[in-house]
Design a protein around this motif. Structure first.
Motif: not given
Length: 299
Positions: A139-166
């Motif tokens: 659970a500690a691993f999951v929280v660290l990933v989902t909270v610590g990388l929330r901006r990056q993970l949201f960008a990839v989940s929202q639009d992969e092409e835009f995330a790749r361009v950035t």
């Protein structure tokens, strides 16, 4: 509060809190990616890990984690490169995982269908101290990933092409989401069960979306809903002697229905306020004293 006295209930409640946090925290990214059923598929694969754990006389939780991670990586690679044959490959992976789990657990000297049932549907009385240690670490691993990388993970989940361009490492982040989902499944299987864990990853998020359209608020509301329903379901299971996994999921669905009913008049008021703002702008009149529609990123 007598249900807090037994040691097994203390362990069960702690596991329930951890599950209530981790499942919606990962589920919000899966919902955003339109992969709401991914947790269900990983749960099927994790069954092989449970059976292998019994066969090798090792921890079913850790063994299920290893197998689920390997399976989730395979699922992500199939999604990315499978093209027309991807659905068939995923179906073979899911059904093979379930069949493998049933076969292995029956081949093990200490396993039985009763043991498998506790992992499929959850069991409060069988959550051991070793399980709590494993669940807390995962659970500690999951929280660290989902909270610590929330901006990056949201960008990839929202639009992969835009995330790749950035310049974001899209492939690595996709694999990380898959691995985190696999870890979450093994965290939740002792409380909710492998067959119902996907519901706890998705329904609290869907419920939170009825009241909020911003990612941050939806995340917080989903986690709060997850904690509430897991604790309520665990307590109900103790007093009424009902399956904890099914009870938790039904509570989550109940919250979804309730929030949907509350959100309907709220949405109408927002629509009227937006129309008033638009009419005032078109007429050149001063804007009414209402807050403009939020600019937060929608989910």
């Amino acid at each position: 509060m007598d249900f807090l006295e037994p040691a097994f209930m203390q362990r069960a409640l702690l596991a329930a809190v951890l599950v209530g946090i981790t499942a919606p925290a990962v589920g919000i990214y899966l919902v955003q990616r339109r992969q709401a059923l991914m947790g269900d598929g990983i749960g099927h694969v994790a069954m092989t890990g449970v059976g292998l754990g019994f066969l090798l006389n090792s921890s079913p939780v850790w063994m299920a984690t290893i197998v689920a991670v390997v399976g989730s990586v395979a699922m992500e690679l199939i999604r990315a490169y499978g093209k027309t044959r991807g659905d068939l490959a995923l179906a073979l992976l899911f059904y093979g995982g379930m069949a493998g789990g049933v076969l292995l657990i029956n081949l093990s000297p200490t396993g039985s269908n009763a043991n498998l049932s506790s992992y499929l549907f959850g069991s409060l009385s069988t959550v051991s101290s070793e399980d709590i240690t494993a669940i807390a670490i995962l659970a500690a691993f999951v929280v660290l990933v989902t909270v610590g990388l929330r901006r990056q993970l949201f960008a990839v989940s929202q639009d992969e092409e835009f995330a790749r361009v950035t310049g974001l490492p899209v492939r690595a982040l996709n694999l990380l989401i898959a691995v985190t989902a696999a870890v979450t499944v093994t965290v939740a299987m002792r409380v909710v069960g492998l067959l119902l864990v996907s519901a706890l990853m998705v329904v609290p998020v869907a419920a939170a979306q009825q009241l909020s359209k911003s990612f941050r608020t939806t995340f917080v509301l989903a986690v709060a809903t997850g904690i509430t329903v897991t604790l309520a379901g665990t307590a109900t299971s103790y007093y009424q002697d009902v399956p904890p996994g099914a009870t938790i999921v039904l509570y989550a669905i109940g919250v979804f229905v309730l929030l949907t009913m509350l959100a309907t008049p709220l949405a109408k008021r927002r629509a009227r306020a937006a129309e008033a703002v638009a009419d005032a702008e078109n007429c050149g009149a001063p804007l009414p004293a209402t807050r403009r529609p939020t600019d937060d990123v929608k989910v």
